[in-house]
Design a protein around this motif. Structure first.
Motif, PDB file in Angstrom:
ATOM      1  N   GLU A  16     -37.330 -32.303   9.802  1.00 47.60           N
ATOM      2  CA  GLU A  16     -38.622 -32.519  10.456  1.00 47.60           C
ATOM      3  C   GLU A  16     -39.329 -31.179  10.705  1.00 47.60           C
ATOM      4  N   ARG A  17     -38.583 -30.202  11.178  1.00 39.77           N
ATOM      5  CA  ARG A  17     -39.167 -28.872  11.433  1.00 39.77           C
ATOM      6  C   ARG A  17     -39.696 -28.236  10.153  1.00 39.77           C
ATOM      7  N   GLN A  18     -38.944 -28.382   9.064  1.00 43.37           N
ATOM      8  CA  GLN A  18     -39.399 -27.837   7.790  1.00 43.37           C
ATOM      9  C   GLN A  18     -40.736 -28.451   7.381  1.00 43.37           C
ATOM     10  N   ARG A  20     -42.968 -29.926   9.385  1.00 43.03           N
ATOM     11  CA  ARG A  20     -44.018 -29.532  10.339  1.00 43.03           C
ATOM     12  C   ARG A  20     -44.435 -28.068  10.148  1.00 43.03           C
ATOM     13  N   ASP A  21     -43.507 -27.217   9.748  1.00 47.73           N
ATOM     14  CA  ASP A  21     -43.832 -25.812   9.502  1.00 47.73           C
ATOM     15  C   ASP A  21     -44.776 -25.658   8.307  1.00 47.73           C
ATOM     16  N   ARG A  22     -44.722 -26.597   7.376  1.00 47.58           N
ATOM     17  CA  ARG A  22     -45.614 -26.554   6.214  1.00 47.58           C
ATOM     18  C   ARG A  22     -47.006 -27.090   6.527  1.00 47.58           C
ATOM     19  N   PRO A  24     -49.308 -26.672   9.208  1.00 50.62           N
ATOM     20  CA  PRO A  24     -50.456 -25.953   9.768  1.00 50.62           C
ATOM     21  C   PRO A  24     -51.403 -25.407   8.695  1.00 50.62           C
ATOM     22  N   GLU A  32     -45.156 -36.377   1.987  1.00 47.47           N
ATOM     23  CA  GLU A  32     -44.554 -35.634   3.099  1.00 47.47           C
ATOM     24  C   GLU A  32     -44.855 -36.326   4.423  1.00 47.47           C
TER      25      GLU A  32
END
Length: 79
Positions: A16-18, A20-22, A24, A32
């Motif tokens: 999930e973090r990966q 969300r990091d993409r 912004p 995705e």
């Protein structure tokens, strides 16, 4: 018991973090966004299962007998 669920939660959170990091600035592709939705639902399901298994263990029941609830049921909870 709880260790397996916690490991699954850790794996799902990392993915999930990966995603969300993409996101912004440019956002996520449709596939995705769909994957993120699945991850969020699965995380909710895992947290629910973990809470219910811990409660069962505290009550002297076999926590392994507690099965995951359907996503629709877990997602329908009001907080």
């Amino acid at each position: 018991m709880a260790d397996d669920i916690l490991q699954t939660i850790d794996t799902l959170v990392a993915e999930e973090r990966q995603l969300r990091d993409r996101a912004p600035g440019k956002g996520l592709a449709p596939e995705e966004r769909a994957r993120l939705q699945v991850l969020e639902e699965r995380l909710d399901q895992c947290w629910d299962l973990l809470r219910r298994r811990r409660a069962g263990a505290d009550a002297g029941e076999d926590p392994q007998r507690v099965e995951p609830r359907p996503v629709a049921e877990v997602e329908g909870y009001e907080q």
